[in-house]
Design an enzyme around this catalytic site. Structure first.
Site, mmCIF file in Angstrom:
data_model
loop_
_atom_site.group_PDB
_atom_site.id
_atom_site.type_symbol
_atom_site.label_atom_id
_atom_site.label_comp_id
_atom_site.label_asym_id
_atom_site.label_seq_id
_atom_site.Cartn_x
_atom_site.Cartn_y
_atom_site.Cartn_z
ATOM 1 N N THR A 1 10.272 6.771 38.561
ATOM 2 C CA THR A 1 9.989 5.664 37.640
ATOM 3 C C THR A 1 8.886 6.048 36.660
ATOM 4 O O THR A 1 8.974 5.774 35.465
ATOM 5 C CB THR A 1 9.582 4.404 38.440
ATOM 6 O OG1 THR A 1 10.661 4.096 39.333
ATOM 7 C CG2 THR A 1 9.341 3.222 37.529
ATOM 8 N N HIS B 1 20.388 6.899 44.188
ATOM 9 C CA HIS B 1 21.670 7.319 44.729
ATOM 10 C C HIS B 1 22.689 6.212 44.704
ATOM 11 O O HIS B 1 23.866 6.446 44.521
ATOM 12 C CB HIS B 1 21.458 7.827 46.143
ATOM 13 C CG HIS B 1 20.280 8.744 46.229
ATOM 14 N ND1 HIS B 1 20.336 10.029 45.769
ATOM 15 C CD2 HIS B 1 19.010 8.539 46.647
ATOM 16 C CE1 HIS B 1 19.147 10.592 45.923
ATOM 17 N NE2 HIS B 1 18.333 9.705 46.442
#
Ligand code: GTP
Ligand code: MG
Length: 342
Positions: free
Chosen positions: A94, A138
């Site tokens: 992030t 994922h």
């Protein structure tokens, strides 16, 4: 029997007769009337002029043009590479995306406030553009893969230099390999006193990542998402790989894309971010995704700027959906509202 009329061949190739006849004449074919019979050699030659790979069937003459033939893409314009960032929890995905996004704003057009639309584009000083998917992890990757949406060209694998290769690092490697997507390694947090990038490299190599330093083709860049160190090199590595793989797309065809994310917004109704993969999406176009459809009322980019057109590689927020489509849904342009409404 191994022959085909001019008009039938035109039909198979999907061109109108008049331009087709002109094409034949330009190829030195003397008789071009609609019922003139072309032999298989001539027909193959003509088909190849239209980027088709003809298969000559000796019984049925030429009637078999495989749809999914490899095309010579070199005639189409370049498009931005589409990049997904993956890596273990807390390794800095992030933070890296935020840092990259800031460079995109800094380089920025007017406005300067980024909108969260699930993807964003970074324009480099070299005029080149990289599109990052902002929904890393994922789950998103798997969801899109499961729907057959091969959106990512490149995976940037973030590995924290103080923590090293961890279970989700390996999972990301597996995802990328299964999808046949090349990896660029970003060793993050190199500003930390206990950073050990050597250890990370050795560990990756033990897990089948062939780094350039040992003659492999996986690039590895050391970065700090916190201080911004190495981010330029990371972008360069992405551009290098993109140039090598020569990502191109048709721009003059009906738009195709994929849903990156969708939600209901106050005052706007159902909105969805569409990543255009081929063709050009235009205001007023009608598109379908899953069971939903949309007449593109408003399109805007990741900086909130409204757009009339979105070429391949561009993520755009689209307003006008009947229902919110699902992440990973394939987007196709419909030619007629009537067809969609039916
Ligand atoms: P998840 O989304 O939970 O998987 O984590 P993430 O990979 O997105 O990590 P995130 O960016 O949230 O960073 C985790 C922590 O590491 C935060 O406290 C960041 O400030 C810190 N961090 C990220 N990059 C760096 C870096 O380059 N150097 C240092 N010192 N800290 C960093
Ligand atoms: Mg995160």
């Amino acid at each position: 029997p191994e022959a085909i009329t001019v008009s039938n061949l035109a039909k198979i190739i999907c061109v109108r007769l008049a331009p087709f006849e002109r094409k034949l004449r330009s190829l030195g074919i003397e008789y071009t009337t609609h019922d003139h019979l072309l032999n298989s050699e001539e027909a193959s030659l003509i088909a190849m002029e239209y980027d088709l790979n003809p298969i000559v069937d000796s019984i049925a003459a030429i009637d078999l043009f495989p749809k999914a033939m490899p095309k010579d893409m070199s005639i189409y314009p370049l498009r931005p590479p589409i990049v997904t960032i993956m890596g273990h929890v807390d390794h800095g995905k992030t933070t890296l995306l935020d840092a990259l996004r800031k460079t995109s704003v800094a380089a920025g057009e007017v406005g300067g406030i980024t909108q969260h639309i699930g993807a964003f584009s970074v324009s480099l000083p070299s005029q080149k553009t990289i599109t990052f998917l902002d929904t890393p992890g994922h789950a998103a990757f798997s969801a899109m893969r499961a729907r057959g949406a091969h959106v990512t060209d490149i995976v940037v694998l973030v590995v924290a230099a103080d923590d090293g290769v961890m279970p989700q690092t390996l999972e990301a490697i597996k995802h990328a390999k299964d999808a046949g997507v090349p990896i660029i390694v970003a060793i993050n947090k190199i500003d930390k006193h206990d950073a050990n990038s050597r250890k990370v490299r050795d560990s990756l190599m033990r897990h089948g990542i062939e780094l350039e330093e040992v003659g492999g083709d996986t690039q590895c860049v050391e970065i700090s998402a916190l201080t911004g160190k190495g981010l330029g090199e990371l972008e360069e590595a992405i551009i290098t790989l993109a140039e090598l793989n020569d990502y191109r797309a048709e721009v003059d065809i009906e738009a195709e894309g994929v849903i990156i994310e969708s939600q209901i917004e106050k005052g706007k109704g159902n909105v969805a971010t569409v990543l255009v993969k081929r063709g050009t999406l235009k205001q007023g176009d009608i598109i379908v995704a899953g069971t939903s459809w949309c007449k593109v009322r408003i399109m805007s980019d990741d900086k909130g700027q409204s757009l009339k057109q979105a070429p391949p590689g561009t993520p755009v927020k689209v307003v006008g959906w009947r229902e919110t489509p699902n992440t990973g849904d394939e987007v196709l342009q419909a030619t007629d509202e009537v067809i969609v409404g039916a």
